[in-house]
Design a protein around this motif. Structure first.
Motif, PDB file in Angstrom:
ATOM      1  N   ASN A  47      18.979 -60.025  -6.226  1.00  0.00           N
ATOM      2  CA  ASN A  47      17.661 -59.736  -6.791  1.00  0.00           C
ATOM      3  C   ASN A  47      16.815 -60.996  -6.913  1.00  0.00           C
ATOM      4  O   ASN A  47      17.249 -62.000  -7.476  1.00  0.00           O
ATOM      5  CB  ASN A  47      17.832 -59.088  -8.177  1.00  0.00           C
ATOM      6  CG  ASN A  47      16.519 -58.731  -8.829  1.00  0.00           C
ATOM      7  OD1 ASN A  47      15.493 -58.585  -8.160  1.00  0.00           O
ATOM      8  ND2 ASN A  47      16.541 -58.588 -10.136  1.00  0.00           N
ATOM      9  N   VAL A  48      15.584 -60.956  -6.377  1.00  0.00           N
ATOM     10  CA  VAL A  48      14.663 -62.088  -6.509  1.00  0.00           C
ATOM     11  C   VAL A  48      13.398 -61.670  -7.248  1.00  0.00           C
ATOM     12  O   VAL A  48      12.406 -62.379  -7.225  1.00  0.00           O
ATOM     13  CB  VAL A  48      14.288 -62.689  -5.134  1.00  0.00           C
ATOM     14  CG1 VAL A  48      15.503 -63.304  -4.476  1.00  0.00           C
ATOM     15  CG2 VAL A  48      13.650 -61.644  -4.226  1.00  0.00           C
ATOM     16  N   MET A  49      13.419 -60.519  -7.897  1.00  0.00           N
ATOM     17  CA  MET A  49      12.241 -60.088  -8.651  1.00  0.00           C
ATOM     18  C   MET A  49      11.973 -61.076  -9.773  1.00  0.00           C
ATOM     19  O   MET A  49      12.838 -61.342 -10.606  1.00  0.00           O
ATOM     20  CB  MET A  49      12.453 -58.687  -9.229  1.00  0.00           C
ATOM     21  CG  MET A  49      11.248 -58.143  -9.981  1.00  0.00           C
ATOM     22  SD  MET A  49      11.571 -56.503 -10.692  1.00  0.00           S
ATOM     23  CE  MET A  49      11.806 -55.538  -9.199  1.00  0.00           C
ATOM     24  N   THR A  50      10.766 -61.648  -9.770  1.00  0.00           N
ATOM     25  CA  THR A  50      10.449 -62.664 -10.768  1.00  0.00           C
ATOM     26  C   THR A  50       9.991 -62.067 -12.082  1.00  0.00           C
ATOM     27  O   THR A  50      10.103 -62.691 -13.122  1.00  0.00           O
ATOM     28  CB  THR A  50       9.350 -63.603 -10.241  1.00  0.00           C
ATOM     29  OG1 THR A  50       8.215 -62.812  -9.854  1.00  0.00           O
ATOM     30  CG2 THR A  50       9.851 -64.374  -9.043  1.00  0.00           C
ATOM     31  N   SER A  51       9.455 -60.850 -12.073  1.00  0.00           N
ATOM     32  CA  SER A  51       8.936 -60.315 -13.319  1.00  0.00           C
ATOM     33  C   SER A  51       8.732 -58.811 -13.221  1.00  0.00           C
ATOM     34  O   SER A  51       8.641 -58.243 -12.143  1.00  0.00           O
ATOM     35  CB  SER A  51       7.607 -60.980 -13.690  1.00  0.00           C
ATOM     36  OG  SER A  51       6.606 -60.648 -12.743  1.00  0.00           O
ATOM     37  N   VAL A  52       8.684 -58.164 -14.372  1.00  0.00           N
ATOM     38  CA  VAL A  52       8.255 -56.778 -14.504  1.00  0.00           C
ATOM     39  C   VAL A  52       7.052 -56.792 -15.428  1.00  0.00           C
ATOM     40  O   VAL A  52       7.178 -57.091 -16.615  1.00  0.00           O
ATOM     41  CB  VAL A  52       9.390 -55.895 -15.084  1.00  0.00           C
ATOM     42  CG1 VAL A  52       8.895 -54.478 -15.301  1.00  0.00           C
ATOM     43  CG2 VAL A  52      10.597 -55.922 -14.162  1.00  0.00           C
ATOM     44  N   GLU A  53       5.865 -56.522 -14.880  1.00  0.00           N
ATOM     45  CA  GLU A  53       4.617 -56.604 -15.640  1.00  0.00           C
ATOM     46  C   GLU A  53       4.492 -57.970 -16.316  1.00  0.00           C
ATOM     47  O   GLU A  53       4.095 -58.076 -17.472  1.00  0.00           O
ATOM     48  CB  GLU A  53       4.546 -55.477 -16.672  1.00  0.00           C
ATOM     49  CG  GLU A  53       4.504 -54.082 -16.056  1.00  0.00           C
ATOM     50  CD  GLU A  53       4.380 -52.991 -17.094  1.00  0.00           C
ATOM     51  OE1 GLU A  53       4.451 -53.304 -18.301  1.00  0.00           O
ATOM     52  OE2 GLU A  53       4.209 -51.828 -16.697  1.00  0.00           O
ATOM     53  N   ASP A  74       6.874 -59.971 -17.236  1.00  0.00           N
ATOM     54  CA  ASP A  74       8.086 -60.425 -17.902  1.00  0.00           C
ATOM     55  C   ASP A  74       8.952 -61.214 -16.918  1.00  0.00           C
ATOM     56  O   ASP A  74       9.006 -60.906 -15.733  1.00  0.00           O
ATOM     57  CB  ASP A  74       8.891 -59.239 -18.434  1.00  0.00           C
ATOM     58  CG  ASP A  74       8.190 -58.537 -19.587  1.00  0.00           C
ATOM     59  OD1 ASP A  74       7.143 -59.030 -20.028  1.00  0.00           O
ATOM     60  OD2 ASP A  74       8.694 -57.496 -20.033  1.00  0.00           O
ATOM     61  N   ILE A  75       9.631 -62.223 -17.424  1.00  0.00           N
ATOM     62  CA  ILE A  75      10.391 -63.135 -16.579  1.00  0.00           C
ATOM     63  C   ILE A  75      11.822 -62.641 -16.419  1.00  0.00           C
ATOM     64  O   ILE A  75      12.450 -62.181 -17.379  1.00  0.00           O
ATOM     65  CB  ILE A  75      10.378 -64.550 -17.187  1.00  0.00           C
ATOM     66  CG1 ILE A  75       8.955 -65.105 -17.172  1.00  0.00           C
ATOM     67  CG2 ILE A  75      11.323 -65.483 -16.433  1.00  0.00           C
ATOM     68  CD1 ILE A  75       8.793 -66.390 -17.959  1.00  0.00           C
ATOM     69  N   THR A  76      12.335 -62.733 -15.196  1.00  0.00           N
ATOM     70  CA  THR A  76      13.738 -62.449 -14.912  1.00  0.00           C
ATOM     71  C   THR A  76      14.479 -63.764 -14.708  1.00  0.00           C
ATOM     72  O   THR A  76      14.005 -64.636 -13.987  1.00  0.00           O
ATOM     73  CB  THR A  76      13.877 -61.568 -13.657  1.00  0.00           C
ATOM     74  OG1 THR A  76      13.286 -60.289 -13.923  1.00  0.00           O
ATOM     75  CG2 THR A  76      15.335 -61.377 -13.276  1.00  0.00           C
ATOM     76  N   ALA A  77      15.632 -63.899 -15.353  1.00  0.00           N
ATOM     77  CA  ALA A  77      16.434 -65.109 -15.220  1.00  0.00           C
ATOM     78  C   ALA A  77      17.562 -64.873 -14.219  1.00  0.00           C
ATOM     79  O   ALA A  77      18.152 -63.787 -14.169  1.00  0.00           O
ATOM     80  CB  ALA A  77      17.036 -65.510 -16.568  1.00  0.00           C
ATOM     81  N   ALA A  78      17.849 -65.879 -13.412  1.00  0.00           N
ATOM     82  CA  ALA A  78      18.996 -65.863 -12.503  1.00  0.00           C
ATOM     83  C   ALA A  78      20.045 -66.831 -13.034  1.00  0.00           C
ATOM     84  O   ALA A  78      19.723 -67.972 -13.385  1.00  0.00           O
ATOM     85  CB  ALA A  78      18.583 -66.263 -11.092  1.00  0.00           C
ATOM     86  N   ILE A  79      21.298 -66.360 -13.101  1.00  0.00           N
ATOM     87  CA  ILE A  79      22.413 -67.195 -13.535  1.00  0.00           C
ATOM     88  C   ILE A  79      23.293 -67.435 -12.316  1.00  0.00           C
ATOM     89  O   ILE A  79      23.879 -66.501 -11.772  1.00  0.00           O
ATOM     90  CB  ILE A  79      23.224 -66.525 -14.644  1.00  0.00           C
ATOM     91  CG1 ILE A  79      22.325 -66.114 -15.812  1.00  0.00           C
ATOM     92  CG2 ILE A  79      24.336 -67.452 -15.123  1.00  0.00           C
ATOM     93  CD1 ILE A  79      23.043 -65.290 -16.862  1.00  0.00           C
ATOM     94  N   LEU A  80      23.367 -68.679 -11.865  1.00  0.00           N
ATOM     95  CA  LEU A  80      24.196 -69.043 -10.715  1.00  0.00           C
ATOM     96  C   LEU A  80      25.450 -69.739 -11.229  1.00  0.00           C
ATOM     97  O   LEU A  80      25.369 -70.659 -12.054  1.00  0.00           O
ATOM     98  CB  LEU A  80      23.431 -69.953  -9.758  1.00  0.00           C
ATOM     99  CG  LEU A  80      22.283 -69.263  -9.014  1.00  0.00           C
ATOM    100  CD1 LEU A  80      20.974 -69.441  -9.768  1.00  0.00           C
ATOM    101  CD2 LEU A  80      22.142 -69.817  -7.614  1.00  0.00           C
ATOM    102  N   CYS A  81      26.603 -69.293 -10.719  1.00  0.00           N
ATOM    103  CA  CYS A  81      27.869 -69.686 -11.317  1.00  0.00           C
ATOM    104  C   CYS A  81      28.852 -70.141 -10.251  1.00  0.00           C
ATOM    105  O   CYS A  81      29.035 -69.465  -9.232  1.00  0.00           O
ATOM    106  CB  CYS A  81      28.438 -68.486 -12.096  1.00  0.00           C
ATOM    107  SG  CYS A  81      30.104 -68.710 -12.735  1.00  0.00           S
ATOM    108  N   ASP A  82      29.483 -71.281 -10.501  1.00  0.00           N
ATOM    109  CA  ASP A  82      30.604 -71.741  -9.691  1.00  0.00           C
ATOM    110  C   ASP A  82      31.736 -72.066 -10.662  1.00  0.00           C
ATOM    111  O   ASP A  82      31.880 -73.218 -11.106  1.00  0.00           O
ATOM    112  CB  ASP A  82      30.216 -72.967  -8.881  1.00  0.00           C
ATOM    113  CG  ASP A  82      31.295 -73.375  -7.886  1.00  0.00           C
ATOM    114  OD1 ASP A  82      32.436 -72.879  -8.019  1.00  0.00           O
ATOM    115  OD2 ASP A  82      31.012 -74.173  -6.975  1.00  0.00           O
TER     116      ASP A  82
END
Length: 223
Positions: free
Chosen positions: A32-38, A40-48
């Motif tokens: 998912n690369v959606m940056t926002s809904v109306e 609102d901010i979407t956060a991406a958590i990248l994990c190694d």
């Protein structure tokens, strides 16, 4: 961080071992690369988890970083709950909290917003995730008196809006230095955009760097 908010706020707080027990272990790779809904901010958590690396960013195209084997996204709307007024209409925002686990790191995400009253003058302002990161029952990001770090870049496009708080970041990178037994944190932030700013002028980028003394010995000894 909650000092920015007005109106009704119902925070959920879990600390230490309780936070780890209720955390969702990050598996797979969310595209998912959606940056926002109306807005609102979407956060991406990248994990190694194998190398104890973690990155938390606004979920744009650049956050599809394949150097991390796992990725999860959390929209700000998933961290907000509607609350009723005296007449039963859903007039207010309340904050929800979710935990994620990446190797030794527990990530606490809470909903943030300027104004809890969605019918007020600032009710249309977007929501955003507020993050804290823990390792071995200690908070490592932020490591100062800030209560959390808001993900994204602040917009002040309403003359009635409060000043943007300073503790925002478009990206937080966390890496472990086994030789020095320290966890290094780098926060990248963009300057605030105000009403009337020239749209052709880019935002200024800044960094905040700090370290936490944490050996992560129990995690390093795992098979």
């Amino acid at each position: 961080m909650q000092a920015w908010l007005t109106g009704v706020l119902i925070p959920l707080f879990l600390s230490g071992q309780a936070a780890q027990q209720s955390a969702i272990d990050i598996t797979g790779y969310d595209e998912n690369v959606m940056t926002s809904v109306e807005g609102d901010i979407t956060a991406a958590i990248l994990c190694d988890p194998g190398t104890f690396r973690l990155s938390i960013r606004a979920a744009d195209g650049d956050s599809l970083d394949r150097s991390y084997p796992r990725r999860a996204t959390v929209a700000a709307e998933a961290l907000i709950q509607p609350l009723p007024n005296h007449g039963g209409d859903m007039q207010y925002r309340g904050a929800l909290t979710r935990y994620f686990q990446c190797g030794p790191y527990s990530i606490r995400l809470t909903g943030g917003f300027y104004n809890a009253n969605v019918e007020g003058q600032l009710g249309a302002y977007p929501a955003f995730p507020i993050v804290q990161v823990f390792a071995d029952n200690r908070m490592i990001a932020p490591n100062d008196r800030r209560q959390g770090i808001a993900i994204g870049a602040c917009e002040r496009d309403n003359r009635l809006a409060p000043e943007c708080p300073g503790d925002w970041a478009v990206r937080i990178d966390i890496a472990y230095d086994a030789r020095r037994e320290k966890v290094a944190v780098v926060e990248q932030a963009l300057s605030t955009r105000h009403l009337g700013d020239d749209p052709s002028v880019g935002r200024q980028r800044s960094e905040r760097r700090y370290e936490a003394d944490n050996a992560l010995l129990l995690w390093r000894k795992r098979p």
